[in-house]
Enzyme design. Structure first.
Site, short mmCIF file in Angstrom:
data_model
loop_
_atom_site.label_atom_id
_atom_site.label_comp_id
_atom_site.label_asym_id
_atom_site.label_seq_id
_atom_site.Cartn_x
_atom_site.Cartn_y
_atom_site.Cartn_z
N HIS A 77 18.73 -1.88 -8.63
CA HIS A 77 19.13 -2.55 -9.86
C HIS A 77 20.14 -3.66 -9.59
O HIS A 77 20.20 -4.63 -10.35
CB HIS A 77 19.67 -1.53 -10.85
CG HIS A 77 18.61 -0.71 -11.51
ND1 HIS A 77 18.88 0.39 -12.29
CD2 HIS A 77 17.25 -0.82 -11.48
CE1 HIS A 77 17.74 0.92 -12.72
NE2 HIS A 77 16.74 0.20 -12.24
N HIS A 84 6.12 -4.19 -9.78
CA HIS A 84 7.18 -4.69 -8.90
C HIS A 84 6.59 -5.46 -7.72
O HIS A 84 7.08 -6.53 -7.35
CB HIS A 84 8.03 -3.54 -8.38
CG HIS A 84 8.96 -2.96 -9.39
ND1 HIS A 84 10.13 -3.59 -9.79
CD2 HIS A 84 8.90 -1.79 -10.09
CE1 HIS A 84 10.75 -2.83 -10.68
NE2 HIS A 84 10.03 -1.75 -10.89
#
Length: 408
Positions: free
Chosen positions: A246, A380
């Site tokens: 993150h 992703h």
């Protein structure tokens, strides 16, 4: 420039990932794929996967893949008319079974963000009814998720009463920023960009306050709860500590917000000018090889020590995406070395077959299924393969529309 081998790998994987993802179509959306690419029936049809895959197929449609044209339209139709859409709450359920019967559980902002992302990307790809989906998703966002006073989104609501849970999370807000940037690309409504900037500015101050280690969990007054799930460090959704992936993802989003705001004269927090490079370097310092083995560890504590040492493929992908973005915005060619390193590691450890990325490895780089099983979606990885070919724009769909930069 990154090596020719790296660029050839990324281009080939773009198409292979789309080909693999095409197996996920179900009657009511897109399913979770297992290790061999079959739909995991026990996982049902999940909203976040259906949203992500609709977004991915909209990107494929923009790159000229006719199968993706059909699949993106399927995703939009399922999100509008299928059982994931709940008439009682005028929102979207998180999961239904393959036959369409609902599974219990709350409504979640995290999952909803991917409805907005899917709708916005599909709108830019001119998928039929995408505007209708985007209008409905943004209406539900205003009604259920946006907290104007905090400038953030709440995390979840009780499905029956719509009562808001006390928990607040950085993860739902991160993906909301991505969704709002995509909505801004699709509509040019500055409200979406201003909201994305508000969220990102608040997160930037949390990062600085906590020595560049992002708190993931907060109470309902947005006070960081640093020991949240200390006794459950491997929780699949809300693990203890801070997720290195993150830091990388936020670094990229901060650059996108900053560039978009600058282009139209919207204010943003000045921390966004310098923080992304610092977050990226912190991720390398405390995440890459932190336990003596290559690869990013999953989580660290707030002293910077590894907690969960497993390697998640999505984290490596966000490392690629962050490095590609920072390379462009800074002109620093050292990021190209990092991209080559990540590509080599992915080739050796993650890419089992073309388009098939292992989801999780242990600290010795052996495939496992502790937090995640199978190969649930391509989101992703596909974005990481594409982003280096595109300019820095609020969304990848806009980047494709601007340049037509499709892999050969």
């Amino acid at each position: 420039m990154t090596t020719l081998m790296t660029r050839q790998l990324f281009d080939a994987q773009t198409w292979s990932l789309l080909a693999f993802g095409k197996r996920s179509r179900t009657e009511h959306g897109f399913g979770w794929l297992d290790d061999v690419g079959s739909i995991a029936a026990e996982r049902g049809v999940q909203l976040w996967i259906t949203g992500r895959m609709t977004h991915c197929f909209a990107l494929g449609h923009l790159m000229g893949d006719p199968d993706c044209t059909v699949l993106s339209a399927h995703g939009v139709a399922c999100l509008l008319d299928g059982p994931l859409r709940d008439d009682d709450t005028a929102a979207w359920l998180c999961t239904v079974n393959l036959d369409g019967t609902p599974q219990p559980g709350p409504l979640r902002a995290y999952d909803h963000s991917f409805v907005i992302l899917a709708a916005a990307s599909a709108r830019m790809a001119e998928v039929p009814r995408a505007q209708e989906l985007l209008d409905a998703a943004l209406l539900a966002f205003d009604r259920l998720w946006w907290d104007e006073a905090a400038g953030m989104v709440v995390d979840s609501r009780n499905r029956e009463t719509l009562a808001v849970d006390d928990y607040r999370g950085a993860n739902a807000n991160m993906h909301t920023v991505e969704a709002l940037l995509a909505a801004y690309s699709a509509t040019h409504d500055p409200l979406h960009l201003r909201r994305a900037a508000r969220i990102t500015g608040r997160i930037a101050h949390e990062v600085v306050t906590h020595a560049f280690r992002l708190p993931e969990h907060f109470d309902d007054s947005w006070n960081a709860v640093l020991d949240y799930n200390r006794d459950r460090p491997t929780d699949a959704v809300r693990p203890y500590g801070s997720k290195v992936g993150h830091w990388l993802e936020w670094a990229r989003l901060m650059v996108q917000v900053r560039v978009a705001c600058t282009a139209v004269g919207i204010g943003y927090d000045p921390l966004l000018d310098s923080l992304p490079t610092g977050m990226y370097r912190k991720a390398l310092q405390e995440g890459w090889g932190a336990d003596g083995e290559q690869g990013f560890v999953y989580t660290v504590d707030f002293d910077g020590y590894p907690v969960v040492r497993e390697r998640m493929s999505w984290v490596l992908c966000e490392g690629i995406s962050a490095a590609e973005t920072l390379r462009q915005i800074t002109g620093d060619n050292s990021y190209e070395h990092d991209i080559d390193t990540y590509a080599a590691w992915a080739r050796e450890h993650l890419i089992e077959d073309p388009g098939q990325w292992r989801g999780e490895l242990d600290s010795q780089d052996r495939p496992i299924s502790a937090a995640w099983s199978g190969k649930p979606d391509i989101y992703h990885a596909l974005q990481a393969m594409l982003i280096g070919r595109l300019p820095i724009t609020p969304s990848l769909a806009e980047g494709l529309l601007r340049t037509g930069a499709s892999p050969a």
